[in-house]
Write a protein that holds these residues in place. Structure first.
Motif, short mmCIF file in Angstrom:
data_model
loop_
_atom_site.label_atom_id
_atom_site.label_comp_id
_atom_site.label_asym_id
_atom_site.label_seq_id
_atom_site.Cartn_x
_atom_site.Cartn_y
_atom_site.Cartn_z
N ILE A 151 0.84 -1.21 0.00
CA ILE A 151 0.00 0.00 0.00
C ILE A 151 0.86 1.25 0.00
O ILE A 151 0.60 2.21 -0.73
N GLN A 152 1.93 1.23 0.80
CA GLN A 152 2.83 2.38 0.86
C GLN A 152 3.52 2.63 -0.48
O GLN A 152 3.62 3.76 -0.94
N THR A 153 3.98 1.54 -1.12
CA THR A 153 4.63 1.67 -2.43
C THR A 153 3.67 2.27 -3.45
O THR A 153 4.05 3.12 -4.27
N THR A 154 2.43 1.85 -3.39
CA THR A 154 1.43 2.37 -4.32
C THR A 154 1.18 3.86 -4.08
O THR A 154 1.06 4.65 -5.03
N MET A 155 1.14 4.25 -2.81
CA MET A 155 0.87 5.65 -2.49
C MET A 155 2.04 6.55 -2.87
O MET A 155 1.85 7.68 -3.34
N THR A 156 3.28 6.06 -2.66
CA THR A 156 4.44 6.91 -2.90
C THR A 156 4.90 6.89 -4.34
O THR A 156 5.36 7.89 -4.88
N THR A 157 4.82 5.72 -4.99
CA THR A 157 5.42 5.56 -6.31
C THR A 157 4.40 5.25 -7.40
O THR A 157 4.30 5.96 -8.39
N THR A 158 3.63 4.19 -7.19
CA THR A 158 2.74 3.71 -8.25
C THR A 158 1.70 4.75 -8.63
O THR A 158 1.46 5.00 -9.82
N LEU A 159 1.06 5.34 -7.63
CA LEU A 159 0.01 6.32 -7.92
C LEU A 159 0.57 7.51 -8.68
O LEU A 159 0.01 7.95 -9.70
N ALA A 160 1.69 8.04 -8.19
CA ALA A 160 2.31 9.19 -8.86
C ALA A 160 2.75 8.82 -10.27
O ALA A 160 2.57 9.60 -11.22
N GLU A 161 3.34 7.62 -10.42
CA GLU A 161 3.82 7.20 -11.73
C GLU A 161 2.67 7.00 -12.70
O GLU A 161 2.76 7.34 -13.89
#
Length: 608
Positions: A151-161
């Motif tokens: 979830i953290q990876t998605t919030m910090t990286t995946t969503l922005a990317e």
């Protein structure tokens, strides 16, 4: 097959994105509310960061045309120097907004994930024992680690990317149409074919990949089972059998992997042909347009770069979407923990002055109980007994008769389905769980120590205890001498679950912990049954000190240790079949207690 739980290094399951899963995500998104201002500012920086990237192909094309003295727009004459200065300004702006985008997104995600971790953990330790009896520790740990990390990876990286790639894709397509509608039309004729092939082959290859992982998991299970039971393997001389079993399992893995490689190779070959064919087609047709004067060299360069942006954006979407699916699945599993029904316990430090004091009177009145996971199997069938404050009650019975279940009910780990448990004449439900458990201590057969120091483990019975109180408790528990023998003394680390200490040492630390708690009711669950004679003597002396002036429930295996108690009940098949003192029960001809006592006195093996 051994049950597996996902770790951070393993493939997390994906969830289909629909209305129900979106609801789970929305429940977690509320953790962003305290940081929504910084999140929105980060989104603004993300937008500017994504838009400025789109300027570079156009600037590069303009620079090439300017070098060839080709002026794209008569109303906006620009030299190479001017274009270069603008490019550097945009680069600086891009670096500036990228820094703050990353800085803000990381801060928001770290703080919100920390809040989720805190609430999940707090909720987890507040759940009833029945929840833990139906879950694996590895599964719960995975939810706090792998799921929240996803979830953290998605919030910090995946969503922005994903947002950046969407902006890049849309912007690049707009610029492609502006630069050359004819070349764009050529690309669009190839694109649907590639998408259909990617979807079809991708799904088929994922299934093969999953089958390979399952086969590999089977082979890993063989390794795990063999190593865990290596003594049995060697005792039965079955090394050759296990080697053959593992070899056959690996052969299946190789066969499935090779089959998958054939399809992946064909798919990659097709994609390479399409991609490079499209590039050659664009350059060939673009060169024709340049030759005919319909397109400048700078525009062709710009078009090729924007085409690469489009291809890169589209190529990244499958992985980004897969990460989002994993995050959605992780959100569902975390929400399950957050929405589990908790026990009515306080997560604030217990204030002794606020606790409703128990004198120690305890009674079971026709108590019936079956574990929630096995409701069809009754464990207690109308158990009744009474213990007055300060008395000692021993519970005797065969394995599985319900002795430890009685201890669990006293601690209110579970609630009975029938009958009443009373403390000081009042139903257990009239007291808070915190009040009851703060005045009951248990010394189990298998003592669990935490991985800190000896001092920390003793102080667990009274967190605000002074050093003098801790040492006094250890002295009364016959533990001070062996603790002082360690070079680090009370600061000696006990290791995971206390593995660095012997069974007798662990028991005496558990007794010191209970002494420090000074409970109104004490439960001893076969506390000396697994010790050698010397350790049992030391522990028994410590237990005699612990039993003084408090209500004691002693679950006994060695009957010689309970002859001086006030009352003994014999439990069999969930019922009390005998009750009385040691002398009373020894006078009952054919009684179970007398039979067991005589067997132990004669040192004969007991058939329970």
């Amino acid at each position: 097959m051994a049950r597996k739980t996902p770790t951070s290094k393993e493939e997390l399951p994906k969830a289909k994105i629909n209305k129900d899963t979106i609801k789970s995500v929305k429940k977690l998104l509320r953790y962003l509310k305290p940081y929504r201002t910084k999140f929105l500012i980060g989104m603004v920086f993300l937008f500017f960061s994504s838009v400025t990237v789109l300027a570079f192909p156009a600037l590069l094309g303009a620079m090439i045309d300017a070098a060839q003295s080709v002026q794209k727009y008569d109303w906006l004459p620009m030299s190479i120097q001017t274009i270069g200065v603008i490019s550097f300004i945009i680069v600086f702006f891009q670096a500036f907004v990228s820094f703050f985008r990353i800085r803000l997104f990381v801060e928001v995600s770290e703080k919100s994930i920390a809040d989720i971790r805190r609430d999940t953990y707090f909720n987890l330790i507040s759940l009833p024992m029945n929840f833990f009896s139906n879950r694996w520790v590895g599964e719960l740990n995975s939810r706090l680690s792998a799921d929240l990390t996803q979830i953290q990876t998605t919030m910090t990286t995946t969503l922005a990317e994903m947002i950046r790639q969407i902006i890049s894709l849309i912007g690049s397509l707009v610029f492609l149409i502006i630069v050359s509608p004819k070349l764009t039309l050529l690309n669009l004729t190839i694109l649907p074919l590639m998408i259909v092939a990617a979807v079809f082959f991708g799904r088929f290859i994922r299934n093969l990949s999953r089958e390979t992982q399952d086969k590999l998991a089977d082979s890993n299970t063989i390794i795990q089972e063999t190593l865990q039971g290596i003594s049995n393997v060697k005792a039965f001389v079955n090394e050759a059998f296990e080697a053959g079993r593992y070899k056959n399992s690996l052969s299946e893995v190789v066969q499935v992997a090779i089959r998958g490689a054939n399809y992946r190779g064909a798919f990659v070959a097709f994609i390479i042909f399409c991609i490079f064919g499209a590039i050659i087609g664009v350059i060939w047709y673009g060169s024709v347009l340049v030759y005919n004067g319909e397109l400048s060299v700078g525009d062709l360069t710009t078009y090729i770069l924007y085409s690469m942006f489009v291809a890169g954006s589209m190529g990244s979407f499958p992985d980004l979407y897969a990460n989002v699916q994993k995050a959605v699945g992780a959100s569902e599993r975390v929400i399950e923990l957050l929405e589990e029904n908790k026990e009515a316990v306080s997560l604030q430090q217990v204030d002794p002055s606020q606790v409703e004091t128990l004198s120690g009177n305890l009674a079971f009145d026709q108590v019936q109980f079956a574990y929630p996971s096995r409701k069809e199997v009754p464990v207690l069938k109308g158990i009744s007994f009474q213990v007055k404050a300060g008395e000692k009650l021993a519970i005797v019975g065969s394995s599985g008769s319900g002795k430890s279940t009685i201890a669990s009910l006293i601690l209110r780990f579970y609630d009975p389905q029938g009958g009443v448990i009373k403390f000081d004449g009042q139903p257990a439900e009239s007291f808070s769980l915190t009040d009851i458990r703060s005045q009951i201590a248990i010394v189990p057969q298998d003592v669990l120590l935490f991985g800190g120091s000896i001092r920390d483990n003793i102080a667990y019975g009274k967190l605000n205890a002074t050093e003098e109180e801790i040492v006094e408790a250890a002295q009364r528990a016959n533990a001070h001498e062996f603790i002082s023998g360690f070079p680090e003394g009370y600061q000696t680390l006990v290791g995971e679950r206390g593995v660095k200490l012997s069974g007798g040492q662990r028991q005496r630390i558990a007794i010191a912990r209970a002494l420090l708690k000074d409970p109104a009711i004490l439960i001893l669950d076969e506390a000396t049954s697994s010790l050698d004679s010397e350790s049992e003597r030391l522990v028994q002396e410590a237990l005699e000190e612990l039993l003084k002036n408090r209500t004691s429930i002693i679950i006994a295996h060695r009957l010689s240790t309970i002859r001086q108690v006030d009352k003994i009940i014999v439990v069999n098949n969930g019922e009390v079949i005998e009750s009385g003192t040691h002398d009373d029960l020894m006078q009952q001809e054919g009684g179970m207690y007398r039979y067991l006592s005589e067997l132990q006195t004669e040192n004969k093996p007991i058939q329970l």
